[in-house]
Motif scaffolding. Structure first.
Motif, PDB file in Angstrom:
ATOM      1  N   VAL A  23      -3.906  -5.615  -6.712  1.00 58.46           N
ATOM      2  CA  VAL A  23      -3.613  -3.917  -6.721  1.00 58.46           C
ATOM      3  C   VAL A  23      -4.178  -3.201  -6.962  1.00 58.46           C
ATOM      4  CG1 VAL A  23      -2.113  -3.185  -6.629  1.00 58.46           C
ATOM      5  CG2 VAL A  23      -1.048  -4.593  -5.946  1.00 58.46           C
ATOM      6  N   ARG A  24      -4.754  -2.868  -7.376  1.00 57.03           N
ATOM      7  CA  ARG A  24      -5.231  -1.698  -7.619  1.00 57.03           C
ATOM      8  C   ARG A  24      -4.366  -0.609  -8.390  1.00 57.03           C
ATOM      9  NH1 ARG A  24     -10.923  -0.981  -6.586  1.00 57.03           N
ATOM     10  NH2 ARG A  24     -10.999  -2.583  -7.807  1.00 57.03           N
ATOM     11  N   LEU A  25      -4.329  -0.033  -9.121  1.00 54.10           N
ATOM     12  CA  LEU A  25      -3.538   1.439  -9.973  1.00 54.10           C
ATOM     13  C   LEU A  25      -4.203   2.471  -9.598  1.00 54.10           C
ATOM     14  CD1 LEU A  25      -1.190  -0.605 -12.818  1.00 54.10           C
ATOM     15  CD2 LEU A  25      -0.292  -0.248 -10.031  1.00 54.10           C
ATOM     16  N   ALA A  26      -3.502   3.494  -9.036  1.00 54.93           N
ATOM     17  CA  ALA A  26      -4.079   5.429  -9.315  1.00 54.93           C
ATOM     18  C   ALA A  26      -4.294   5.044 -11.346  1.00 54.93           C
ATOM     19  CB  ALA A  26      -3.087   5.979  -9.445  1.00 54.93           C
ATOM     20  N   ALA A  27      -4.736   5.695 -11.273  1.00 53.17           N
ATOM     21  CA  ALA A  27      -5.612   7.009 -12.963  1.00 53.17           C
ATOM     22  C   ALA A  27      -4.234   7.070 -13.617  1.00 53.17           C
ATOM     23  CB  ALA A  27      -6.241   7.326 -13.035  1.00 53.17           C
ATOM     24  N   GLY A  28      -4.134   6.871 -14.849  1.00 51.71           N
ATOM     25  CA  GLY A  28      -2.719   7.040 -14.979  1.00 51.71           C
ATOM     26  C   GLY A  28      -1.441   6.571 -14.968  1.00 51.71           C
ATOM     27  N   TYR A  78      10.571 -11.949  -2.524  1.00 45.26           N
ATOM     28  CA  TYR A  78      10.066 -13.231  -2.038  1.00 45.26           C
ATOM     29  C   TYR A  78       8.613 -13.527  -2.582  1.00 45.26           C
ATOM     30  CZ  TYR A  78      14.037 -13.409   0.541  1.00 45.26           C
ATOM     31  OH  TYR A  78      15.462 -12.767   0.546  1.00 45.26           O
ATOM     32  N   GLN A  79       8.607 -12.500  -3.602  1.00 44.87           N
ATOM     33  CA  GLN A  79       6.834 -13.055  -3.815  1.00 44.87           C
ATOM     34  C   GLN A  79       7.050 -12.529  -5.508  1.00 44.87           C
ATOM     35  OE1 GLN A  79       6.962 -11.721  -0.443  1.00 44.87           O
ATOM     36  NE2 GLN A  79       5.787 -13.641  -0.075  1.00 44.87           N
ATOM     37  N   ASP A  80       5.755 -13.192  -6.125  1.00 41.49           N
ATOM     38  CA  ASP A  80       6.238 -12.959  -7.811  1.00 41.49           C
ATOM     39  C   ASP A  80       5.079 -11.919  -7.917  1.00 41.49           C
ATOM     40  OD1 ASP A  80       8.113 -14.884  -8.628  1.00 41.49           O
ATOM     41  OD2 ASP A  80       6.325 -16.149  -8.973  1.00 41.49           O
ATOM     42  N   VAL A  81       4.957 -10.744  -8.812  1.00 39.39           N
ATOM     43  CA  VAL A  81       3.817  -9.828  -8.838  1.00 39.39           C
ATOM     44  C   VAL A  81       3.090  -9.977  -9.934  1.00 39.39           C
ATOM     45  CG1 VAL A  81       3.258  -7.389  -9.043  1.00 39.39           C
ATOM     46  CG2 VAL A  81       4.843  -8.339  -7.198  1.00 39.39           C
ATOM     47  N   ARG A  87       1.057  -1.595   0.108  1.00 36.14           N
ATOM     48  CA  ARG A  87       0.164   0.435  -0.002  1.00 36.14           C
ATOM     49  C   ARG A  87       0.959   1.339  -0.208  1.00 36.14           C
ATOM     50  NH1 ARG A  87      -4.446  -2.844   4.273  1.00 36.14           N
ATOM     51  NH2 ARG A  87      -5.641  -3.550   2.826  1.00 36.14           N
ATOM     52  N   THR A  88       1.909   1.468   0.440  1.00 34.60           N
ATOM     53  CA  THR A  88       2.801   2.161   0.811  1.00 34.60           C
ATOM     54  C   THR A  88       3.812   2.630  -0.772  1.00 34.60           C
ATOM     55  OG1 THR A  88       4.851   0.956   0.821  1.00 34.60           O
ATOM     56  CG2 THR A  88       3.623   1.622   2.939  1.00 34.60           C
ATOM     57  N   VAL A  89       3.515   1.817  -2.082  1.00 32.34           N
ATOM     58  CA  VAL A  89       4.330   1.840  -3.710  1.00 32.34           C
ATOM     59  C   VAL A  89       3.875   3.023  -4.052  1.00 32.34           C
ATOM     60  CG1 VAL A  89       5.013   0.536  -5.166  1.00 32.34           C
ATOM     61  CG2 VAL A  89       5.210  -0.832  -3.383  1.00 32.34           C
ATOM     62  N   THR A 101       6.151   0.104 -14.417  1.00 37.78           N
ATOM     63  CA  THR A 101       6.540   1.181 -13.020  1.00 37.78           C
ATOM     64  C   THR A 101       6.412   0.724 -11.861  1.00 37.78           C
ATOM     65  OG1 THR A 101       6.585   3.467 -14.771  1.00 37.78           O
ATOM     66  CG2 THR A 101       7.955   3.467 -12.382  1.00 37.78           C
ATOM     67  N   VAL A 102       5.034   0.626 -11.995  1.00 34.70           N
ATOM     68  CA  VAL A 102       4.800  -0.505 -10.411  1.00 34.70           C
ATOM     69  C   VAL A 102       5.219  -0.976 -10.057  1.00 34.70           C
ATOM     70  CG1 VAL A 102       2.586  -0.227  -9.259  1.00 34.70           C
ATOM     71  CG2 VAL A 102       2.932   2.100 -10.300  1.00 34.70           C
ATOM     72  N   ARG A 103       4.185  -2.125 -11.109  1.00 35.23           N
ATOM     73  CA  ARG A 103       4.568  -4.148 -10.844  1.00 35.23           C
ATOM     74  C   ARG A 103       7.109  -4.009 -10.355  1.00 35.23           C
ATOM     75  NH1 ARG A 103       5.714  -7.945 -15.543  1.00 35.23           N
ATOM     76  NH2 ARG A 103       5.395  -9.815 -14.535  1.00 35.23           N
ATOM     77  N   ALA A 104       7.124  -3.236 -11.393  1.00 33.40           N
ATOM     78  CA  ALA A 104       9.046  -3.590 -10.518  1.00 33.40           C
ATOM     79  C   ALA A 104       9.162  -3.116  -9.188  1.00 33.40           C
ATOM     80  CB  ALA A 104       9.793  -2.750 -12.066  1.00 33.40           C
ATOM     81  N   GLU A 105       8.686  -2.249  -8.812  1.00 33.28           N
ATOM     82  CA  GLU A 105       8.434  -1.207  -7.718  1.00 33.28           C
ATOM     83  C   GLU A 105       8.360  -2.485  -6.720  1.00 33.28           C
ATOM     84  OE1 GLU A 105      10.823   0.543  -6.436  1.00 33.28           O
ATOM     85  OE2 GLU A 105      10.240   0.915  -4.671  1.00 33.28           O
ATOM     86  N   ILE A 106       7.242  -2.871  -6.596  1.00 34.39           N
ATOM     87  CA  ILE A 106       6.398  -4.194  -6.061  1.00 34.39           C
ATOM     88  C   ILE A 106       7.399  -4.825  -5.545  1.00 34.39           C
ATOM     89  CG2 ILE A 106       4.431  -5.503  -5.662  1.00 34.39           C
ATOM     90  CD1 ILE A 106       2.843  -3.369  -6.432  1.00 34.39           C
TER      91      ILE A 106
END
Lengths: 375, 222
Positions: free
Chosen positions: A207-212, A228-231, A80-82, A217-222
């Motif tokens: 996970v739901r992404l913010a619009a736009g 130890y998880q897959d996204v 949630r902090t990403v 990028t978000v996936r790579a950051e998570i």
């Protein structure tokens, strides 16, 4: 032009019916088998496609949606902090034991969330209010569960994990590849039913992404923060779940084998009938040659017969396969036959029949026109 | 001359056994001429008919159809000669059972390159000529032997071939019907100015033939 091929084919109606029946049987077999397989495959990633999550976070190397590995539920706080994440929730997935009124017991799949509406789960509600799940020991059960659980109605109680739960609603089309009936219940309730197994754990994070926001990028950051998880994006996760059944199990091979056998049956039936027909009409083909016809004229006759048998057999086969669809739905099975697939089977049927006719080509190529002078 | 052969020999081989069937046969058929080819069983008359009909190739000798040497042609070119220049009438009729009378004739025209309305019109004219106008839409199974042979004659005349070759055309017909068919055959051949070669045992054929050729043991006797 006089259509000698067609007229000869239709002249012996019994033989024509046998040829058409052979083709129709093969077509029905292929369409129905692949249609059922498509239906099962559709179930394998249905919840992923219907859920409105942009990203799915799973335990490392989870094979598919039906076989999750648990991981700490607190990880969701880190997600949630990403930056770019507008919402992230834990999704519990588990198998529970259901005691039936008959005394037997069965398994059911449970999807458990705190807020179903936020994720479009379940996607097709037959009756009941999904918000009611938070108000007590309740569950939603898919209507397809009747096949395994026997008849039930909203308001009935069922003993699940030795706890009496009330069915407060029903869903439609919520099915799993494993054929276990799907149910929906509150996240905390499911965790309390299997405390040693699920306590403090989750199966997935939605996970739901913010619009736009850029998904990559978000996936790579998570992924960077959760080594130890897959996204997965929704499409990737759906494909992985689907491919598991097709590639990693023998089920895909089984389906392809059935298609192959269907084609083989059709090939043999059509080939044998056309070959027998050629042998029976050998003197007529000799006459065609004697009065000036060439091998090409005779090939055209055989190809015409094969094409007509293919077209009529395909039409009957398709009609039979389509008539199986409502029957399959009655027992909560899906028969999915997309138009491109039907067209492919149609073209394949014509090619199959032409290949069968080629068995006769060699025979007619060697016909001696002089045989017409023998009595 | 529409058909001519000179010094034809034909030997069939089965394993190491060679069986000579024709031993230097020569004959001809002129335009508009009716020739009967007679001989006992095994004399080689059907083999000679097949060679003149471009169905078999001779072991040696020369065959000419409409003054074209066809002795050395391959199977494909022989088929072209049959299509262009020859018509056949068979002992067993050999009509296509799934086609009507008109369609049997029209199909032969189609094979010879006549299609569409022209083929339909010519087929009808030929069926009229063999006096089967009323039976045009009948299937062969609904016809008598004589009627079937008349359809076969109409088919043989399709696309106006230079010569017609008939193999025992009356063998499966009773005496009266056979006589009628032969009369019709001769009249049509004369009217259309076709060369007609009839292989036969039937003495009635002598009555309509301009010339009789005898063959015995693969050799032309007269």
């Amino acid at each position: 032009m006089v259509d000698l091929g067609l007229k000869t084919l239709l002249h012996d109606k019994t033989k024509f019916a046998i040829t058409v029946a052979g083709v129709a049987f093969a077509v029905t077999l292929v369409l129905a088998q692949v249609g059922l397989f498509n239906g099962l495959l559709d179930n394998s990633d249905l919840s992923i496609r219907k859920c409105s999550a942009d990203l799915w976070i799973t335990s490392h190397n989870t094979a598919n949606v039906d076989f999750p590995q648990r991981f700490p539920e607190t990880i969701v706080e880190r997600v949630r902090t990403v930056p770019g994440v507008s919402r992230a929730d834990n999704l519990l997935f588990s198998y529970v034991n259901v005691a039936l009124p008959s005394g037997a017991s069965e398994n059911a799949v449970v999807y458990a969330l705190k807020d179903f509406k936020a994720w479009n789960l379940p996607w097709d509600i037959k009756d009941g209010q999904i918000e009611d799940l938070r108000r007590g020991r309740f569950l939603f059960l898919d209507e397809g569960a009747r096949r395994r659980f026997g008849d039930f109605k909203t308001g009935d109680f069922r003993e699940i994990q030795e706890t009496r739960l009330r069915i407060v609603g029903q869903t439609r089309q919520a099915q799993s590849f494993t054929t276990n009936p799907i149910s929906f219940m509150d996240y905390d309730l499911l965790a309390s039913l299997q405390p040693e197994f699920l306590g403090g754990k989750t199966s997935y994070i939605l996970v739901r992404l913010a619009a736009g926001t850029d998904v990559g990028t978000v996936r790579a950051e998570i992924q960077r923060r959760l080594p130890y998880q897959d996204v997965f994006t929704r499409d990737e996760w759906a494909k992985k779940s689907r491919d598991y059944w097709v590639v990693n199990t023998g089920i895909g091979m089984n389906a392809y084998l059935t298609v192959f056998l269907g084609c083989l049956v059709g090939l043999v039936v059509v080939g044998q009938t056309l070959y027998t027909s050629t042998m029976e009409h050998i003197k007529e083909f000799g006459t065609v040659k004697a009065i000036g016809g060439t091998n090409r004229d005779i090939y055209a006759i055989l190809a015409r017969q094969a094409t007509v048998a293919a077209a009529v057999g395909f039409a009957f086969g398709l009609a039979m396969a389509l008539s199986l669809k409502p029957l399959a739905e009655k027992i909560y099975l899906k028969l999915i036959m997309p138009v491109p697939f039907i067209l492919l089977v149609g073209v394949g049927t014509v090619l199959m029949c032409l290949a069968a006719a080629m068995l006769s080509f060699r025979k007619v190529a060697n016909i001696d026109p002089g045989l017409v002078f023998r009595s | 001359m529409v058909l001519q052969c000179q010094d034809i020999t034909k030997t069939f081989h089965e394993g190491k056994v060679a069986t000579p069937v024709l031993r230097g046969a020569s004959m001809h058929v002129d335009q508009g001429e009716v020739v009967a080819l007679e001989g006992p069983s095994g004399s080689g008359k059907t083999t000679l008919l097949q060679i003149l009909g471009c169905i078999l190739s001779p072991t040696s000798g020369r065959v000419e159809i409409e003054d074209q040497d066809v002795s050395q042609l391959n199977a494909r070119n022989l088929a072209m000669v049959r299509k262009r220049s020859l018509g056949f009438v068979f002992q067993q009729f050999n009509l296509f059972p799934a086609l009507t009378v008109l369609e049997n004739v029209e199909y032969a025209l189609n094979l010879k390159g006549v299609v569409g309305k022209a083929a339909k019109a010519e087929a009808k004219a030929l069926v009229d000529a063999v006096e089967l106008s009323e039976r045009g839409n009948y299937l062969p199974r609904d016809l008598s032997g004589g009627q079937k042979q008349r359809v076969a004659i109409a088919r043989a005349m399709a696309a106006k071939p230079a010569a017609i070759l008939a193999d025992e055309p009356t063998a499966n017909l009773d005496s009266q019907v056979g006589g009628q068919v032969l009369e019709l055959f001769r009249n049509l051949a004369r009217k259309e100015n076709r060369g007609l070669l009839i292989v036969t045992h039937d003495p009635k054929v002598r009555g309509i033939a301009d010339r009789v050729v005898n063959i015995k043991d693969g050799v032309i006797q007269s």
